[in-house]
Write an enzyme that holds these catalytic residues in place. Structure first.
Site, PDB file in Angstrom:
ATOM      1  NE  ARG A  51      -1.507  -2.247   2.862  1.00  0.00           N
ATOM      2  CZ  ARG A  51      -1.611  -3.510   2.462  1.00  0.00           C
ATOM      3  NH1 ARG A  51      -2.672  -3.919   1.845  1.00  0.00           N
ATOM      4  NH2 ARG A  51      -0.646  -4.390   2.708  1.00  0.00           N
ATOM      5  CE  LYS A  80      26.224  -3.681  -7.148  1.00  0.00           C
ATOM      6  NZ  LYS A  80      26.379  -2.615  -8.163  1.00  0.00           N
ATOM      7  CG  HIS A 129       3.700   3.923   8.593  1.00  0.00           C
ATOM      8  ND1 HIS A 129       3.882   4.723   7.480  1.00  0.00           N
ATOM      9  CD2 HIS A 129       3.257   2.727   8.116  1.00  0.00           C
ATOM     10  CE1 HIS A 129       3.557   4.036   6.397  1.00  0.00           C
ATOM     11  NE2 HIS A 129       3.176   2.826   6.744  1.00  0.00           N
TER      12      HIS A 129
HETATM   13  N1   CP Z   1      -0.033  -0.019   5.940  1.00  0.00           N
HETATM   14  C1   CP Z   1       1.127  -0.269   5.325  1.00  0.00           C
HETATM   15  O1   CP Z   1       2.169   0.329   5.621  1.00  0.00           O
HETATM   16  O2   CP Z   1       1.048  -1.240   4.366  1.00  0.00           O
HETATM   17  P1   CP Z   1       2.255  -1.734   3.476  1.00  0.00           P
HETATM   18  O3   CP Z   1       3.247  -2.414   4.399  1.00  0.00           O
HETATM   19  O4   CP Z   1       1.666  -2.683   2.467  1.00  0.00           O
HETATM   20  O5   CP Z   1       2.884  -0.536   2.830  1.00  0.00           O
END
Ligand code: CP
Length: 303
Positions: A51, A80, A129
């Protein structure tokens, strides 16, 4: 306009968050525009993603920018032995903005310190995140009509799940009440519990996913047990099936309740929930496109 990196959700003030959400709404109404003509975005994914990477790349493509990058570090020269610092300096020669996911906590902060182009943190280890949080906030506001005074249950892996850490900090602007539902092994880390105490945010910790929580909550935020972060495979085996939300459990829940999940899911939401109107996780992922369009334009100073 100046450019800026987005490393932590705390890089945004409350007003800046609300501004991004408003801009995201304009992109939802009109996702195809020419704002990024001539701009190049690099997506550097040192960890797997579906996503986040694809919604970022779609966000750039729909705004007429171009994308370079890699989705597997094994195909880059980091395999590398090239350092992260050198990788970032090289890519900054080619791109106007770097969107980066890395397994090391603090990697995005470090990257932002070795280049002048904006770095967008697409997930750094168990830490943050922030762009997921922006789409989570967008989804919460869209489904609840507002962000203030909500009861939010965070369920599952609260130790390694970076999305709950970012979301908790962002919601601190909006007088939430939290239920932290996790086994002892995956308890919300102390730094975030202390953060709540400092901000006078009420929270309750639970190990059982009881019907009282399901009846009170406005948002249930389910999370996957982050297998890749466990150092002891036996510990993962003990907790991997700890909670599964099933459709029958939603009987008696509030009309406005929505089930969120950053995805991917494994077994923490049964597929029988998917057709319940309170299930919102696939729409939530779609909202990521609009939120990330807003984030990129803001970071590049284009809006
Ligand atoms: N929610 C999310 O970060 O999904 P992905 O790990 O697929 O990017």
């Amino acid at each position: 306009m100046p450019t800026k990196s987005i490393v932590s959700i705390t890089d945004y003030s409350k007003d800046q968050i609300l501004r991004i959400l408003d801009i995201a709404a304009t992109f939802e109404a009109s996702p195809n525009q020419h704002i990024l003509d001539g701009k190049v975005a690099a997506t550097l994914f040192f960890e797997p993603s579906t996503r986040t990477r694809l919604s970022f790349e779609t966000a750039v493509n729909r705004l007429s920018g171009r994308v370079i990058g890699f989705s597997d570090a094994a195909t880059s020269s980091s395999s590398k032995g090239e350092t992260l610092k050198d990788t970032i300096r090289m890519v900054a020669n080619y791109a106007d903005i770097i969107i980066m996911r890395h397994h090391l906590e603090g990697a995005a902060r470090y990257a932002s310190e070795v280049t002048n182009i904006p770095i967008i943190n697409a997930g750094d280890g168990s830490n943050q995140h922030p762009t997921q949080t922006m789409l989570d906030l967008y989804s919460i506001r869209k489904t609840q009509g507002q962000l203030n005074g909500l009861k939010i249950a965070m369920v599952g892996d609260l130790k390694y799940g970076r999305t709950v850490h970012s979301l908790l900090m962002a919601m601190s602007h909006f007088e939430p009440e939290f239920f932290f539902v996790a086994p002892d092994e995956m308890r919300m880390p102390e730094e975030y519990r202390l953060y709540c105490k400092r901000k006078n945010i009420p929270y309750t910790e639970r190990t059982d996913f009881g019907s009282d929580i399901l009846k009170q909550a406005d948002i249930i935020y389910m999370t996957r047990v982050q297998k890749e972060r466990f150092t002891d495979p036996m510990e993962y085996e003990r907790v991997k099936n700890v909670y599964t939300l099933r459709n029958a459990m939603l009987e008696g829940s509030k009309d406005n309740l929505r089930i969120l999940h950053p995805l991917p899911r494994v077994n923490e939401i049964d597929q029988d929930v998917d057709t319940n109107p309170k299930a919102y996780y696939f729409e939530q992922a779609r909202n990521g496109l609009y939120a990330r369009q807003a984030i990129i334009c803001d970071a590049l100073g284009m809006i």
